[in-house]
Motif scaffolding. Structure first.
Motif, PDB file in Angstrom:
ATOM      1  N   THR A  81      -2.821  48.206  -5.187  1.00  0.00           N
ATOM      2  CA  THR A  81      -4.209  48.547  -5.796  1.00  0.00           C
ATOM      3  C   THR A  81      -5.056  49.621  -4.774  1.00  0.00           C
ATOM      4  O   THR A  81      -5.040  49.333  -3.790  1.00  0.00           O
ATOM      5  CB  THR A  81      -5.100  47.294  -6.128  1.00  0.00           C
ATOM      6  OG1 THR A  81      -4.184  46.413  -6.950  1.00  0.00           O
ATOM      7  CG2 THR A  81      -6.336  47.629  -6.733  1.00  0.00           C
ATOM      8  N   ALA A  82      -5.399  50.707  -5.496  1.00  0.00           N
ATOM      9  CA  ALA A  82      -6.052  51.355  -4.638  1.00  0.00           C
ATOM     10  C   ALA A  82      -7.485  51.772  -5.112  1.00  0.00           C
ATOM     11  O   ALA A  82      -7.743  52.219  -6.513  1.00  0.00           O
ATOM     12  CB  ALA A  82      -5.510  52.888  -4.348  1.00  0.00           C
ATOM     13  N   ARG A  83      -8.663  51.604  -4.596  1.00  0.00           N
ATOM     14  CA  ARG A  83      -9.937  51.612  -5.191  1.00  0.00           C
ATOM     15  C   ARG A  83     -10.801  52.904  -4.246  1.00  0.00           C
ATOM     16  O   ARG A  83     -10.573  52.879  -3.022  1.00  0.00           O
ATOM     17  CB  ARG A  83     -10.490  50.399  -5.085  1.00  0.00           C
ATOM     18  CG  ARG A  83      -9.888  49.511  -6.292  1.00  0.00           C
ATOM     19  CD  ARG A  83     -10.708  48.140  -6.429  1.00  0.00           C
ATOM     20  NE  ARG A  83     -10.253  47.518  -7.494  1.00  0.00           N
ATOM     21  CZ  ARG A  83     -10.477  47.740  -8.878  1.00  0.00           C
ATOM     22  NH1 ARG A  83     -10.867  48.467  -9.232  1.00  0.00           N
ATOM     23  NH2 ARG A  83      -9.846  46.810  -9.848  1.00  0.00           N
ATOM     24  N   CYS A  84     -11.818  53.281  -4.672  1.00  0.00           N
ATOM     25  CA  CYS A  84     -12.609  54.128  -3.936  1.00  0.00           C
ATOM     26  C   CYS A  84     -14.186  53.887  -4.916  1.00  0.00           C
ATOM     27  O   CYS A  84     -13.978  54.082  -6.020  1.00  0.00           O
ATOM     28  CB  CYS A  84     -12.260  55.455  -4.025  1.00  0.00           C
ATOM     29  SG  CYS A  84     -13.382  56.570  -2.983  1.00  0.00           S
ATOM     30  N   ASP A  85     -15.230  53.677  -4.338  1.00  0.00           N
ATOM     31  CA  ASP A  85     -16.321  53.202  -4.799  1.00  0.00           C
ATOM     32  C   ASP A  85     -16.521  52.462  -6.035  1.00  0.00           C
ATOM     33  O   ASP A  85     -16.891  52.778  -7.032  1.00  0.00           O
ATOM     34  CB  ASP A  85     -17.027  54.618  -5.109  1.00  0.00           C
ATOM     35  CG  ASP A  85     -17.647  55.481  -3.733  1.00  0.00           C
ATOM     36  OD1 ASP A  85     -18.153  54.973  -3.065  1.00  0.00           O
ATOM     37  OD2 ASP A  85     -17.714  56.555  -4.251  1.00  0.00           O
ATOM     38  N   LEU A 110      -5.706  54.732  -8.487  1.00  0.00           N
ATOM     39  CA  LEU A 110      -4.280  54.699  -8.578  1.00  0.00           C
ATOM     40  C   LEU A 110      -4.032  53.488  -9.818  1.00  0.00           C
ATOM     41  O   LEU A 110      -4.399  52.559  -9.415  1.00  0.00           O
ATOM     42  CB  LEU A 110      -3.335  54.451  -7.391  1.00  0.00           C
ATOM     43  CG  LEU A 110      -3.669  55.837  -6.547  1.00  0.00           C
ATOM     44  CD1 LEU A 110      -2.620  55.258  -5.226  1.00  0.00           C
ATOM     45  CD2 LEU A 110      -3.107  57.002  -7.033  1.00  0.00           C
ATOM     46  N   SER A 111      -3.233  53.758 -10.706  1.00  0.00           N
ATOM     47  CA  SER A 111      -2.888  52.894 -11.500  1.00  0.00           C
ATOM     48  C   SER A 111      -1.092  52.508 -11.539  1.00  0.00           C
ATOM     49  O   SER A 111      -0.577  53.773 -11.219  1.00  0.00           O
ATOM     50  CB  SER A 111      -3.328  52.609 -12.898  1.00  0.00           C
ATOM     51  OG  SER A 111      -2.784  54.005 -13.514  1.00  0.00           O
ATOM     52  N   LYS A 112      -0.560  51.695 -11.982  1.00  0.00           N
ATOM     53  CA  LYS A 112       0.941  51.530 -11.987  1.00  0.00           C
ATOM     54  C   LYS A 112       1.473  51.850 -10.738  1.00  0.00           C
ATOM     55  O   LYS A 112       2.688  52.715 -10.596  1.00  0.00           O
ATOM     56  CB  LYS A 112       1.424  52.378 -13.317  1.00  0.00           C
ATOM     57  CG  LYS A 112       0.840  51.761 -14.491  1.00  0.00           C
ATOM     58  CD  LYS A 112       1.688  52.117 -15.820  1.00  0.00           C
ATOM     59  CE  LYS A 112       0.941  51.710 -16.998  1.00  0.00           C
ATOM     60  NZ  LYS A 112       1.563  51.987 -18.128  1.00  0.00           N
TER      61      LYS A 112
END
Length: 142
Positions: free
Chosen positions: A123-127, A132-134
């Motif tokens: 799982t990659a998140r920003c703000d 990124l998905s899958k």
């Protein structure tokens, strides 16, 4: 460098603690030089805004690379990423200030395969947005 992760010590469902990867405009300029992608949306705020973007955005492949870095940092040496894929789901907007942006990546071991390989879901998140998905990596462990 991380300690070597051993296949026998891994459980399906095991969470990999999150890591933060700061992104600044200088990071994008360096990445542009390394990748050859000098599209001005990645370094020129005025141009990025004229094409409808909120600000300069990180290269998709730069964002993807942070997920790969997360996996290699976790697995240690001599582990190897043997397959890695993502879908891009949101932009990483990089303001021109000291803070820049931060990509936070976490993972979970989704499956144990034969030959000491594991599937890691990322799982990659920003703000607050998933960038990124899958995102999945197959990692060869010792």
């Amino acid at each position: 460098m991380a300690a070597t992760v051993k296949y026998d010590d891994i459980e399906v469902g095991q969470e990999i603690p999150a890591a933060d990867y700061p992104v600044r405009r200088a990071s994008l300029v360096m990445y542009a030089g390394a990748s050859g992608d000098f599209n001005p949306i990645h370094w020129n705020e005025r141009f990025a805004k004229t094409v409808g973007l909120p600000d300069v955005i990180a290269h998709g492949m730069f964002t993807m690379a942070q997920g790969g870095r997360f996996v290699t940092d976790w697995a240690g040496d001599p582990a190897a990423v043997v397959d890695y894929g993502v879908r891009f789901s949101s932009m990483v907007v990089v303001p021109d200030d000291e803070k820049g942006a931060v990509i936070t990546v976490s993972g979970v071991v989704e499956e144990k395969l034969e030959d000491k390989r594991v599937v890691v879901a990322l799982t990659a998140r920003c703000d607050g947005s998933r960038v990124l998905s899958k995102a999945r990596a197959v990692v060869q462990l010792s």
